[in-house]
Design an enzyme around this catalytic site. Structure first.
Site, PDB file in Angstrom:
ATOM      1  N   SER A   1     -46.008  34.850 -71.424  1.00 61.24           N
ATOM      2  CA  SER A   1     -45.510  36.063 -72.037  1.00 61.24           C
ATOM      3  C   SER A   1     -44.640  35.739 -73.253  1.00 61.24           C
ATOM      4  O   SER A   1     -45.090  35.060 -74.171  1.00 61.24           O
ATOM      5  CB  SER A   1     -44.779  36.886 -70.969  1.00 61.24           C
ATOM      6  OG  SER A   1     -44.539  38.195 -71.387  1.00 61.24           O
TER       7      SER A   1
ATOM      8  N   HIS B   1     -50.244  37.913 -73.314  1.00 64.19           N
ATOM      9  CA  HIS B   1     -50.692  39.257 -72.955  1.00 64.19           C
ATOM     10  C   HIS B   1     -49.953  40.278 -73.807  1.00 64.19           C
ATOM     11  O   HIS B   1     -48.980  39.968 -74.482  1.00 64.19           O
ATOM     12  CB  HIS B   1     -50.513  39.539 -71.460  1.00 64.19           C
ATOM     13  CG  HIS B   1     -49.090  39.560 -70.996  1.00 64.19           C
ATOM     14  ND1 HIS B   1     -48.735  39.894 -69.733  1.00 64.19           N
ATOM     15  CD2 HIS B   1     -47.921  39.282 -71.632  1.00 64.19           C
ATOM     16  CE1 HIS B   1     -47.421  39.823 -69.594  1.00 64.19           C
ATOM     17  NE2 HIS B   1     -46.915  39.454 -70.731  1.00 64.19           N
TER      18      HIS B   1
END
Length: 167
Positions: free
Chosen positions: A72, A97
């Site tokens: 992330s 993501h």
């Protein structure tokens, strides 16, 4: 990335931007080369963007090392080092993501649309941090990595994808 308080125990975890800034500036004043070692599941985009910008502004040589995981927001931070200076351990993992949010508030359709629009702006912001090192446009990064899925990579896959330079 960011400091959070565990709801049930009140225990604090993570790092506040102010603490990171203080440690980074102390290292920057002392050393010619800065080695950023990463083992993080991610965290706050707000704090992460500020950390990224602080590191990107340094005039010192900077290297990033993924020692365990860079998921992330920490995956974006791994890209702050220029091409040639991004490293990962043989067994490291990486995940990109789209920006996400957790809400403890009741939301109606209108507030959910507003939240989705804001998440798109976060994706644009994060894509701009990745664009130079990956040689892709922001739209290409969003289509490839911020498509609503989690994209996991091994060290070999990171190297093949151009996410790191050295295993």
């Amino acid at each position: 990335i960011g400091q959070f308080t565990e709801l049930w125990t009140g225990e604090k975890y993570g790092i506040a931007y102010e603490d990171f800034e203080k440690e980074f500036k102390a290292a920057e004043a002392k050393y010619a080369r800065l080695n950023i070692r990463i083992n993080s599941v991610g965290g706050s985009v707000h704090v992460g963007n500020a950390m990224y910008n602080l590191m990107a502004a340094t005039k010192k040589e900077i290297h990033t090392y993924i020692d365990g995981v860079a998921y992330s927001m920490s995956a974006v931070l791994a890209q702050v080092a220029p091409k040639g200076n991004r490293h990962a351990a043989t067994n490291a993992l990486y995940m990109l993501h789209a920006a996400s949010t957790y809400s403890y508030d009741a939301m109606n359709a209108s507030s959910m649309r507003e939240c989705a629009d804001m998440m798109d702006k976060y994706d644009q912001s994060l894509a701009s941090s990745l664009a130079d090192n990956l040689g892709l446009t922001k739209d290409e990064i969003i289509a490839k990595y911020f498509d609503g899925k989690d994209h996991f990579f091994t060290a070999d896959e990171m190297l093949a994808e151009g996410l790191i330079d050295t295993i």
